[in-house]
Design an enzyme around this catalytic site. Structure first.
Site, PDB file in Angstrom:
ATOM      1  N   CYS A 116       0.817  -1.205   0.000  1.00 11.88           N
ATOM      2  CA  CYS A 116       0.000   0.000   0.000  1.00 11.88           C
ATOM      3  C   CYS A 116       0.856   1.262   0.000  1.00 11.88           C
ATOM      4  O   CYS A 116       1.932   1.295   0.606  1.00 11.88           O
ATOM      5  CB  CYS A 116      -0.908   0.026   1.236  1.00 11.88           C
ATOM      6  SG  CYS A 116      -2.184  -1.248   1.219  1.00 11.88           S
ATOM      7  N   ASP A 304      -2.370   0.446  12.102  1.00 10.18           N
ATOM      8  CA  ASP A 304      -3.301  -0.191  11.177  1.00 10.18           C
ATOM      9  C   ASP A 304      -4.762   0.012  11.566  1.00 10.18           C
ATOM     10  O   ASP A 304      -5.659  -0.275  10.765  1.00 10.18           O
ATOM     11  CB  ASP A 304      -3.005  -1.688  11.064  1.00 10.18           C
ATOM     12  CG  ASP A 304      -1.792  -1.975  10.194  1.00 10.18           C
ATOM     13  OD1 ASP A 304      -1.328  -1.042   9.510  1.00 10.18           O
ATOM     14  OD2 ASP A 304      -1.314  -3.119  10.191  1.00 10.18           O
ATOM     15  N   ARG A 396      -7.008  -7.743   0.559  1.00  7.11           N
ATOM     16  CA  ARG A 396      -5.663  -8.221   0.891  1.00  7.11           C
ATOM     17  C   ARG A 396      -5.548  -8.584   2.368  1.00  7.11           C
ATOM     18  O   ARG A 396      -4.661  -9.370   2.746  1.00  7.11           O
ATOM     19  CB  ARG A 396      -4.620  -7.143   0.584  1.00  7.11           C
ATOM     20  CG  ARG A 396      -4.342  -6.933  -0.900  1.00  7.11           C
ATOM     21  CD  ARG A 396      -3.217  -5.921  -1.088  1.00  7.11           C
ATOM     22  NE  ARG A 396      -2.116  -6.209  -0.197  1.00  7.11           N
ATOM     23  CZ  ARG A 396      -1.543  -5.311   0.612  1.00  7.11           C
ATOM     24  NH1 ARG A 396      -1.975  -4.064   0.629  1.00  7.11           N
ATOM     25  NH2 ARG A 396      -0.541  -5.656   1.382  1.00  7.11           N
TER      26      ARG A 396
END
Length: 417
Positions: A116, A304, A396
Site C-alpha cells: 500500500c 493499522d 488483501r
C-alpha cells in the site's frame, strides 16, 4: 475491478469469528524457506496476500496444500530463484524472503517490495542490519542482489523498533554461526508467533515480545508447526463497527490483550463492551465522548487501526485529535470521508475531527488496505447506499469480509466488473 456496495445504518447482531493474523502469516510463509522439511500452519486466512506468497513458494519449488484453513508446505525440492517484480511488487511482506533466503542459501535476488502507498516505507533499517551482518547488497535497478560467504551472529541495535526489520533479522540469524542479539526490537504479538514457529523447527529464539531478542544459531532446521494468532487488526475493525452499530455483537476467537489500547480508547469514549473468554461483546452507544488518538508501536495504539478509528471519531460529540506517528500518508482517505459528510481538517500527520456528523452514502475509493476499512465503517453507518471502489486493497487483509458482515445483518455485496 472489484467494488463493494453497502446499504448503511443497519443494526448488526450475532457472531463474527476472527481469522488468522495477516501480519503473522505473511512472515510465517517465507519462514518455511529455512527448512527442507514439511511445515504445517493452522488458522491461515484465505486472503490475496497469502495467495501471492504461495505463488512465490510454488515458483521456488514448494509443494503446497491449503485446505480448511490449514496450510502444508513441503520444501524438499526447494530452489533459490529470483523473486521477480511481478510477485514482489504485490505486497510489502515479500521482503521477508530476503531474510529467509539469505539465511539458508547465503544469497538472494529479489525485486523491491510493493504494498500500500501509505508513505515512503523505506527498508533502510532492514538493509542496514543486513550490512552489519556482513551481507553484500547491490541494487540493479529494482532488483536487490544480496550475498555473504558466512553469516555470523552480531549485536544489532535498531534505531526504530521496526516489526519487519526485527522479523527479517530473526530469519537471517537462526542458521548463522554464534549468537545474534537484537536490541530495541519490536514487541508486536506477531513477532512472538514467528519465533514460536521457528523454535518448533529447532531454532533457538529467546525474548520475542520484549525489546531484547536473542537468537542462538543452529546448523539446520526440521519440520515445523504453528497456529496463526487471531488478527488483532481485524478484531479491532469489527469491534469499532460493533461500537457504532452493534446489538450485542459477539466478536470471537480474539486475544483481548492484543487490542488493549483500542479497548481503552473505546471505554474512554463511553462504548459499552464486555469480555467473555476469547470473545468481545459490544453494542452501539449513543452520545459518544470525544477522545484523542495517537498511533504508536506496540503496545500503543496500532497504526493499522488509525484509519478505521478516524471514522469512529466522526461520530463522537465534540472535537477529537488524531495523530499518526508511523507512516506519513495515513490520511489519504480523509477527502473521501469528508465527501460523505465528515468534518475532518487534516494537516501533516494530524487531523482535527469535529462531530457528531451524519454520513451519507456515495461513491468513494479505498486508497489502501486500512483506508478501505475506514470507508467500510463509513459506509456501514451512512444513510443510503455507499459504493467503495478499488476494494482489492481491502481484500488483501480481511478474509471473507462480505460473508462475515452479511451473516450479522449487513446488506452488502461484492461486485466484480
Amino acid at each position: 475491478m472489484k467494488k463493494i456496495i453497502i446499504e448503511g445504518r443497519k443494526k448488526i447482531s450475532g457472531t463474527i469469528k476472527i481469522s488468522g493474523a495477516k501480519n503473522s502469516i505473511v512472515a510465517l510463509i517465507p519462514a518455511t524457506v529455512l527448512t527442507n522439511g514439511k511445515c504445517v500452519i493452522k488458522n491461515v486466512p484465505d486472503i490475496t496476500d497469502v495467495k501471492t506468497l504461495l505463488e512465490i513458494m510454488k515458483d521456488l519449488g514448494s509443494v503446497i496444500t491449503f485446505e480448511n484453513d490449514t496450510l502444508t508446505i513441503d520444501n524438499k525440492n526447494l530452489q533459490n530463484k529470483l523473486i521477480d517484480e511481478k510477485h514482489a511488487s504485490k505486497l510489502r511482506a515479500s521482503y521477508y524472503f530476503m531474510g529467509s533466503l539469505i539465511g539458508k542459501y547465503h544469497k538472494v535476488s529479489i525485486a523491491y517490495p510493493g504494498g500500500c502507498v501509505i508513505g515512503s516505507r523505506p527498508i533502510d533499517i532492514h538493509i542496514d542490519a543486513f550490512k552489519k551482518m556482513g551481507i553484500d547488497i547491490i541494487e540493479n535497478g529494482s532488483i536487490f542482489d544480496m550475498s555473504v560467504d558466512e553469516l555470523n551472529g552480531i549485536q544489532i541495535y535498531l534505531n526504530f523498533p521496526s516489526v519487519g526489520a526485527t522479523i527479517n533479522i530473526m530469519l537471517a540469524s537462526v542458521l548463522a554461526k554464534g549468537t545474534t542479539v537484537i536490541e530495541n526490537a519490536a514487541k508486536e504479538p506477531e513477532i512472538s508467533n514467528i519465533a514460536s514457529f521457528l523454535n518448533s523447527m529447532g531454532a533457538r529464539v529467546f525474548g520475542a515480545g520484549t525489546s531484547r531478542i536473542v537468537i542462538e544459531g543452529v546448523e539446520s532446521l526440521g519440520d515445523g508447526f504453528v497456529e496463526t494468532i487471531p488478527d488483532r487488526i481485524e478484531t479491532g475493525t469489527y469491534v469499532i463497527i460493533g461500537a457504532l452499530l452493534g446489538n450485542n455483537l459477539r466478536v470471537e476467537n480474539v486475544i483481548p490483550t492484543h487490542i488493549e489500547a483500542l479497548l481503552y480508547k473505546l471505554k474512554e469514549a463511553g462504548v459499552k463492551y464486555s469480555l467473555d473468554g476469547n470473545s468481545i461483546v459490544v453494542s452501539a452507544t449513543e452520545n459518544l465522548k470525544p477522545i484523542n488518538v495517537k498511533t504508536s508501536v506496540y503496545p500503543g495504539f496500532p497504526t493499522d487501526l488509525g484509519q478505521p478509528i478516524s471514522t469512529f471519531l466522526t461520530q463522537c460529540n465534540g472535537e477529537c485529535l488524531f495523530e499518526e506517528t508511523i507512516y506519513e500518508n495515513r490520511l489519504r482517505h480523509v477527502p473521501h470521508l469528508n465527501a460523505m459528510g465528515a468534518n475532518v481538517k487534516a494537516f501533516d500527520n494530524r487531523a482535527i475531527i469535529t462531530g457528531k456528523t451524519p454520513l451519507h452514502g456515495r461513491k468513494v475509493k479505498a486508497t489502501d488496505l486500512r483506508a478501505g476499512a475506514s470507508m467500510l465503517v463509513a459506509g456501514l453507518i451512512a444513510d443510503g447506499v455507499t459504493e467503495i471502489q478499488n476494494i482489492e486493497h481491502l481484500l488483501r487483509g480481511y478474509e471473507r469480509i462480505v460473508d462475515k458482515l452479511s451473516q450479522v445483518g449487513v446488506n452488502i455485496k461484492l461486485i466484480d466488473e
